[in-house]
Scaffold this motif. Structure first.
Motif, short mmCIF file in Angstrom:
data_model
loop_
_atom_site.label_atom_id
_atom_site.label_comp_id
_atom_site.label_asym_id
_atom_site.label_seq_id
_atom_site.Cartn_x
_atom_site.Cartn_y
_atom_site.Cartn_z
N ALA A 154 0.33 -1.37 0.19
CA ALA A 154 0.02 0.06 0.04
C ALA A 154 0.86 1.34 0.04
O ALA A 154 1.97 1.38 0.41
N TYR A 155 0.17 1.99 -0.49
CA TYR A 155 0.93 3.67 -0.52
C TYR A 155 0.66 4.45 0.75
O TYR A 155 -1.13 4.12 0.06
N VAL A 156 0.73 4.93 1.47
CA VAL A 156 0.10 6.16 2.46
C VAL A 156 0.67 7.26 2.04
O VAL A 156 1.90 7.90 1.76
N LEU A 157 -0.37 8.13 1.86
CA LEU A 157 0.11 9.65 1.58
C LEU A 157 -0.46 9.94 2.52
O LEU A 157 -1.72 10.34 3.06
N ILE A 158 0.55 11.35 2.70
CA ILE A 158 0.49 11.64 4.29
C ILE A 158 0.01 13.63 4.46
O ILE A 158 1.23 14.17 3.65
N GLU A 159 -0.53 13.96 4.64
CA GLU A 159 -0.51 15.19 5.08
C GLU A 159 0.10 15.87 6.09
O GLU A 159 -0.61 15.24 7.26
N VAL A 217 5.35 4.27 1.79
CA VAL A 217 5.16 2.00 0.66
C VAL A 217 5.51 1.19 1.46
O VAL A 217 5.68 0.84 2.82
N LEU A 218 3.95 0.71 2.32
CA LEU A 218 3.80 -0.28 2.80
C LEU A 218 4.12 -2.00 2.11
O LEU A 218 3.00 -1.92 1.59
N GLU A 219 4.48 -2.28 3.63
CA GLU A 219 4.17 -3.89 2.88
C GLU A 219 3.89 -4.89 4.11
O GLU A 219 4.26 -5.24 4.99
N GLY A 220 2.58 -5.66 3.68
CA GLY A 220 1.83 -6.63 5.44
C GLY A 220 1.51 -7.64 5.22
O GLY A 220 1.24 -7.65 3.59
N CYS A 222 -3.62 3.56 -0.41
CA CYS A 222 -3.77 3.47 -1.80
C CYS A 222 -3.57 2.02 -2.05
O CYS A 222 -2.74 2.13 -2.34
N VAL A 223 -3.88 0.96 -1.78
CA VAL A 223 -3.77 -0.49 -1.88
C VAL A 223 -3.43 -0.73 -3.02
O VAL A 223 -3.81 -0.91 -4.12
N SER A 224 -2.65 -1.27 -3.59
CA SER A 224 -1.80 -1.99 -4.35
C SER A 224 -2.74 -2.98 -5.05
O SER A 224 -2.67 -3.73 -4.12
N LEU A 225 -2.55 -3.28 -6.31
CA LEU A 225 -4.03 -4.31 -6.97
C LEU A 225 -3.24 -5.04 -7.61
O LEU A 225 -3.13 -6.11 -7.77
N ALA A 226 -1.68 -5.06 -7.67
CA ALA A 226 -1.12 -5.57 -8.83
C ALA A 226 -0.22 -6.52 -7.62
O ALA A 226 0.17 -6.21 -6.53
#
Length: 76
Positions: free
Chosen positions: A4-9, A43-46, A72-76
């Protein structure tokens, strides 16, 4: 494995501190300061979406200066 990609403000002036504190955390594969509407992208992985959610809650939301995140969870 889920990515997943985490967009942080962030609050102004806090993004460097967040990047430094997240770099060695478990489950966080990469973290960078960026320009545009977001201040930091991680960028997270779990194992599953629940583990990603726990990482966002425990490791990112708990940090000083974090205003809002979009995951945003990656679909690939």
């Amino acid at each position: 494995m889920v990515r997943a990609y985490v967009l942080i403000e962030m609050v102004a002036g806090q993004s460097r501190n967040l990047v430094n504190s997240l770099q060695e955390r478990e489950g966080i594969r990469d973290v960078a300061r960026v320009t545009g509407p977001y201040d930091v992208i991680a960028v997270l992985e779990g194992r599953d979406v629940d583990e990603i959610s726990n990482t966002v809650t425990d490791e990112i939301h708990s940090q000083t200066g974090v205003v809002r995140t979009t995951t945003c969870v990656s679909l690939a």
